[in-house]
Design an enzyme around this catalytic site. Structure first.
Site, PDB file in Angstrom:
ATOM      1  N   HIS A 195     -17.793  -0.652-125.903  1.00  0.00           N
ATOM      2  CA  HIS A 195     -17.768   0.681-125.291  1.00  0.00           C
ATOM      3  C   HIS A 195     -17.798   0.622-123.768  1.00  0.00           C
ATOM      4  CE1 HIS A 195     -17.592   4.880-125.771  1.00  0.00           C
ATOM      5  NE2 HIS A 195     -18.479   5.033-126.724  1.00  0.00           N
ATOM      6  N   ASP A 239     -12.895   3.463-124.648  1.00  0.00           N
ATOM      7  CA  ASP A 239     -13.419   4.797-124.940  1.00  0.00           C
ATOM      8  C   ASP A 239     -13.257   5.114-126.421  1.00  0.00           C
ATOM      9  OD1 ASP A 239     -14.063   5.210-122.272  1.00  0.00           O
ATOM     10  OD2 ASP A 239     -12.100   6.097-121.824  1.00  0.00           O
TER      11      ASP A 239
END
Length: 426
Positions: A398, A402
């Site tokens: 992450h 995204d």
């Protein structure tokens, strides 16, 4: 007589120390030139250390699990002639350490005495039961263990005909063929109280796996995304191609189709085919797609790499996946074959479960996990029909990827697999 000293070799890539994983010889053994003496583990692969001479082992320089510096004394061999031992090279004696039986079983995989001839299965499988220590765990591959579980066989009762007494599939067949005349004994033993314990050394490949998994979960911000895919059409295509070309080109599994889907989807999502150097804070996106294919071996999880998957056909990918998987399972994969991946595909096959949460193969930023195929009733155009369904359970870093991009990437793979003709439309 003289002494020939073998030092820990410089394996390259700037490696200053390696872990001694396993001895294939012991003090007093006679060895011949090119015989494998020991296995050592680098950060990337297991490496065999062969003998350059004929002679007799007179000293070992370390214990399995010990981290040794390059250039340190690995083993001393008594040879005809002067040998190569210098006064300054004479090793200090290494104190022998007792290892619990169970630890030896787990740490020494398929070791065998030097020069020992393989035992035929018929000479080993002479009865349906075999005496083992209460805390001794029989050597067997994951596939054999599952087969035994499915058959309701206790592995500790089966004689193993493989190296170091490893239980093979044919040993299970021999056990069943000979009947279970002593069935009452296993039943009684199954309900007996047990107070045994076992201590298992975390060394060799298992230590490397533990370090990499811990490092990955501590450094990357994992998140997972699961999507359901209708694989009925792709399975029909696979069956058709195998029927038409299987004899001449080889059988296709689902994996090369998944690799192809990755290749096509990555054209629109190049951020998934990347490595993240979190120390330098640099993301490197790569044009070449080197697909790591997670493979279970007897010594643990390995990830051989299908290089330049973007330039391979279905059958070329299938052949390379098969070759690399066999090399990994047999401990023959080279360092180059186990490094350099840009994105990883992991599958547990029939054991794939419904959902999984794979751990990233750092420094990669994406890993695609394949779950098992099951038939389920689905509503298609208002009608309830039976379809073959499969989940993809994928994880992403992450810090780099995204959530929306990850979802769109997996949805693109889904669309390609559900409409398999699009895999080949340029």
């Amino acid at each position: 007589m003289g002494t020939h000293v073998i030092k820990m070799p410089d394996i390259g890539e700037g490696i200053a120390e390696v872990e001694l994983s396993q001895w294939h010889v012991k003090v007093g053994d006679l060895v011949v030139e090119d015989q494998v003496l020991a296995d050592v583990m680098t950060d990337k692969a297991m490496v065999d250390i062969p003998s350059p001479v004929h002679g007799k082992v007179i000293a070992l320089g370390g214990q399995p699990g010990e981290v040794m510096a390059v250039g340190s004394i690995l083993i001393s061999i008594e040879v005809e002639g002067a040998g190569n031992l210098k006064e300054s090279d004479k090793p200090a004696p290494v104190a022998a350490k007792e290892t619990p039986v169970a630890a030896k079983v787990e740490a020494v995989v398929e070791s065998k005495p030097a020069g020992a001839a393989p035992r035929p299965a018929a000479a080993v499988c002479q009865g349906p039961m075999v005496a083992r220590e209460a805390d001794e765990r029989p050597l067997a591959s994951p596939a054999v263990r599952k087969h035994a579980l499915d058959l309701g066989i206790q592995l500790r009762l089966v004689r193993g005909s493989g190296p170091a007494g490893r239980v093979l599939h044919e040993d299970l067949d021999a056990y069943l063929a000979q009947g279970q005349s002593n069935a009452s004994a296993p039943v009684a033993a199954a309900y007996a109280q047990r107070n045994d314990e076992e201590q298992i050394q975390v060394i060799g490949m298992r230590r490397k796996i533990a370090q990499r998994m811990q490092d990955a979960t501590q450094r990357a911000a994992h998140f997972s995304y699961v999507e359901e895919i209708d694989v009925t059409a792709i399975e029909e295509l696979r069956a058709h191609l195998n029927e038409k070309h299987g004899a001449s080109r080889g059988k296709l599994t689902l994996l090369p189709f998944l690799v192809r889907a990755l290749i096509v989807a990555l054209r629109d999502f190049p951020q998934m085919n990347a490595r993240y150097d979190d120390e330098a804070q640099v993301i490197t996106r790569l044009g070449a797609v080197h697909v790591g294919v997670a493979t279970q071996s007897d010594v643990g999880l390995m990830v051989p790499v299908v290089r330049h998957a973007e330039a391979r056909s279905l059958w070329d990918s299938a052949a390379e996946i098969s070759r690399l998987a066999n090399a990994a399972r047999n401990g023959k994969a080279s360092r180059d074959e186990l490094s350099g991946s840009t994105i990883t595909l992991t599958s547990l096959g029939a054991l794939g479960g419904i959902v999984s949460t794979p751990v990233l193969n750092l420094p990669e930023v994406a890993i695609v996990g394949v779950n098992k195929i099951v038939e389920r009733p689905m509503v298609v155009k208002g009608q309830v029909v039976i379809r073959k369904m499969m989940n993809l359970s994928s994880s992403f870093d992450h810090r780099v990827v995204d959530g929306m991009d990850a979802a769109l990437f997996i949805q693109a793979i889904r669309g390609l697999l559900e409409q398999p003709a699009t895999l080949f439309v340029e």
